[in-house]
Design a protein around this motif. Structure first.
Motif, PDB file in Angstrom:
ATOM      1  N   ASP A  73       0.826  -1.209   0.000  1.00  0.00           N
ATOM      2  CA  ASP A  73       0.000   0.000   0.000  1.00  0.00           C
ATOM      3  C   ASP A  73       0.859   1.258   0.000  1.00  0.00           C
ATOM      4  N   ALA A  74       1.956   1.249   0.776  1.00  0.00           N
ATOM      5  CA  ALA A  74       2.827   2.426   0.842  1.00  0.00           C
ATOM      6  C   ALA A  74       3.496   2.682  -0.508  1.00  0.00           C
ATOM      7  N   ILE A  75       3.931   1.619  -1.163  1.00  0.00           N
ATOM      8  CA  ILE A  75       4.580   1.780  -2.470  1.00  0.00           C
ATOM      9  C   ILE A  75       3.572   2.277  -3.498  1.00  0.00           C
ATOM     10  N   GLN A  76       2.377   1.692  -3.473  1.00  0.00           N
ATOM     11  CA  GLN A  76       1.354   2.134  -4.425  1.00  0.00           C
ATOM     12  C   GLN A  76       0.985   3.600  -4.205  1.00  0.00           C
ATOM     13  N   ALA A  77       0.944   4.004  -2.936  1.00  0.00           N
ATOM     14  CA  ALA A  77       0.607   5.403  -2.634  1.00  0.00           C
ATOM     15  C   ALA A  77       1.646   6.368  -3.192  1.00  0.00           C
ATOM     16  N   GLU A  78       2.920   5.930  -3.194  1.00  0.00           N
ATOM     17  CA  GLU A  78       3.986   6.801  -3.690  1.00  0.00           C
ATOM     18  C   GLU A  78       4.117   6.767  -5.204  1.00  0.00           C
ATOM     19  N   SER A  79       3.876   5.604  -5.786  1.00  0.00           N
ATOM     20  CA  SER A  79       4.210   5.416  -7.198  1.00  0.00           C
ATOM     21  C   SER A  79       3.015   5.222  -8.115  1.00  0.00           C
ATOM     22  N   GLY A  80       1.858   4.859  -7.541  1.00  0.00           N
ATOM     23  CA  GLY A  80       0.730   4.492  -8.384  1.00  0.00           C
ATOM     24  C   GLY A  80       0.890   3.123  -9.010  1.00  0.00           C
ATOM     25  N   ALA A  81       1.805   2.317  -8.481  1.00  0.00           N
ATOM     26  CA  ALA A  81       2.078   0.988  -9.038  1.00  0.00           C
ATOM     27  C   ALA A  81       0.824   0.128  -9.050  1.00  0.00           C
ATOM     28  N   GLU A  82       0.704  -0.711 -10.067  1.00  0.00           N
ATOM     29  CA  GLU A  82      -0.377  -1.686 -10.109  1.00  0.00           C
ATOM     30  C   GLU A  82       0.038  -2.882  -9.259  1.00  0.00           C
ATOM     31  N   VAL A  83      -0.849  -3.308  -8.372  1.00  0.00           N
ATOM     32  CA  VAL A  83      -0.574  -4.417  -7.459  1.00  0.00           C
ATOM     33  C   VAL A  83      -1.413  -5.616  -7.883  1.00  0.00           C
ATOM     34  N   TYR A  84      -0.756  -6.757  -8.049  1.00  0.00           N
ATOM     35  CA  TYR A  84      -1.422  -7.972  -8.503  1.00  0.00           C
ATOM     36  C   TYR A  84      -1.388  -9.036  -7.408  1.00  0.00           C
ATOM     37  N   ALA A  85      -2.497  -9.768  -7.257  1.00  0.00           N
ATOM     38  CA  ALA A  85      -2.561 -10.916  -6.353  1.00  0.00           C
ATOM     39  C   ALA A  85      -3.594 -11.885  -6.900  1.00  0.00           C
ATOM     40  N   HIS A  86      -3.475 -13.151  -6.511  1.00  0.00           N
ATOM     41  CA  HIS A  86      -4.456 -14.138  -6.962  1.00  0.00           C
ATOM     42  C   HIS A  86      -5.846 -13.738  -6.463  1.00  0.00           C
ATOM     43  N   SER A  87      -6.852 -14.062  -7.246  1.00  0.00           N
ATOM     44  CA  SER A  87      -8.223 -13.650  -6.928  1.00  0.00           C
ATOM     45  C   SER A  87      -8.689 -14.176  -5.578  1.00  0.00           C
ATOM     46  N   ALA A  88      -8.160 -15.320  -5.122  1.00  0.00           N
ATOM     47  CA  ALA A  88      -8.565 -15.862  -3.824  1.00  0.00           C
ATOM     48  C   ALA A  88      -8.034 -15.025  -2.667  1.00  0.00           C
TER      49      ALA A  88
END
Length: 330
Positions: A73-88
């Motif tokens: 979350d901290a990285i996404q907040a700084e960079s806008g990075a797309e975060v991927y995880a399995h749907s489960a």
């Protein structure tokens, strides 16, 4: 690709985050724990490479556990990075309240079924309550088994390997002409990943984990890059070792039932692991339950309420096995 070793609050050894910064995109596989010290280490590693967290374009998560997703979350907040995880696992990573409430409810149901003493439950609940990773959660793009992602001339293919966690996934790739895999907590070089307690959402956890391990044996990768500690140069051999370990543990579960008679999961756990503290209060009976459930479906064990007993004839098999061992040893 570079492996970044990061300290954590877990017991499996330092976490690994894997950095791809060899092209137009900056990509991470896992982010490390949520601790301030972990963030400082990651920022320092980036600075040594003339990068900052704001440069990250994409993050691929192996599973939802906090020591792997803590900084997403901290990285996404700084960079806008797309975060991927399995749907489960995506709902847990995103902090979905309904998903977390369902997890807590199922844990409580299992604690009761396993026969976990109230005093141990209190210790465990306090321990888990202290694992608040962040007040914020990332926005997650879900992926599925077999999905492929390309960046910087690399390609990752998702291999879903449920067992330790419902959405636990590996990422296959080719590095320097070799078939390699980022194995997360599916395959670790020292510990055998917990099944049964680490994610109570998983039905038939031992069966699913053994299937994942057999997949690694069959794939015969050249190297595995695990979620903790050092690379594994013989992934198939390590996977087979863990398969054999679980077979031996199943025999130990049967032996415990043979000696103690019908008993609950906590009693079997106590026989296998002894006095448990901290997060092991969850992992010990969870692992015992995973084996008991597996043996029950195999017809070797019979469950009556919360208690388990040996099926007819199994005690004789145990005696014969002990005699065979004695003959081999002496």
């Amino acid at each position: 690709m570079e492996r970044l070793s990061l300290s954590n609050s877990a017991f499996e050894g330092d976490n690994n985050a894997y950095l791809f910064a060899d092209g137009s995109e900056t990509v991470l596989i896992d982010t490390g724990d949520w601790l301030d010290t972990t963030r400082e280490q990651l920022e320092a590693a980036f600075a040594e490479r003339d990068l900052s967290l704001a440069d990250v374009d994409r993050i691929f998560l192996t599973h939802w556990h906090g020591d792997h997703v803590g900084l997403a979350d901290a990285i996404q907040a700084e960079s806008g990075a797309e975060v991927y995880a399995h749907s489960a696992d995506a709902p847990l990573v995103e902090g979905d309240e309904d998903a977390w409430e369902a997890m807590y409810d199922r844990q409580q149901q299992y604690f009761e079924q396993w026969g976990m003493p109230e005093a141990k439950r209190d210790v465990l609940v306090e321990r888990m309550a202290g694992e608040v990773t962040s007040s914020e959660s990332p926005t997650v793009t879900p992926f599925e088994d077999g999905d492929r992602f390309s960046f910087n001339g690399h390609e990752l293919e998702v291999v879903h390997t449920s067992g330790h966690a419902a959405g636990l996934s590996m990422f296959e790739t080719t590095l320097d002409g070799q078939r390699e895999v980022f194995s997360g907590d599916v395959l670790l070089p020292v510990y055998t990943p917990n099944v049964g307690g680490a994610d109570v959402r998983v039905d038939h956890p031992l069966e699913k984990y053994l299937r994942a391990l057999q997949g690694i044996v069959d794939a015969d990768y050249d190297r595995a890059w695990p979620g903790h500690r050092d690379p594994i140069d013989d992934p198939a051999g390590r996977a087979q070792y863990i398969i054999d370990h679980h077979e031996e543990r199943s025999w130990r579960v049967l032996d415990a039932l043979d000696r103690k008679g019908p008993c609950d999961t906590w009693t079997v756990s106590d026989d296998l692991f002894g006095e448990l503290e901290d997060i092991h209060i969850l992992h010990g009976p969870g692992e015992s339950y995973a084996h008991l459930e597996h043996l029950e479906r195999a017809g070797t064990v019979v469950r009556e309420g919360s208690d388990y007993r040996l099926a007819e004839g199994v005690s004789d098999e145990l005696e014969a096995r002990d005699e065979q061992r004695w003959a081999l040893e002496y």
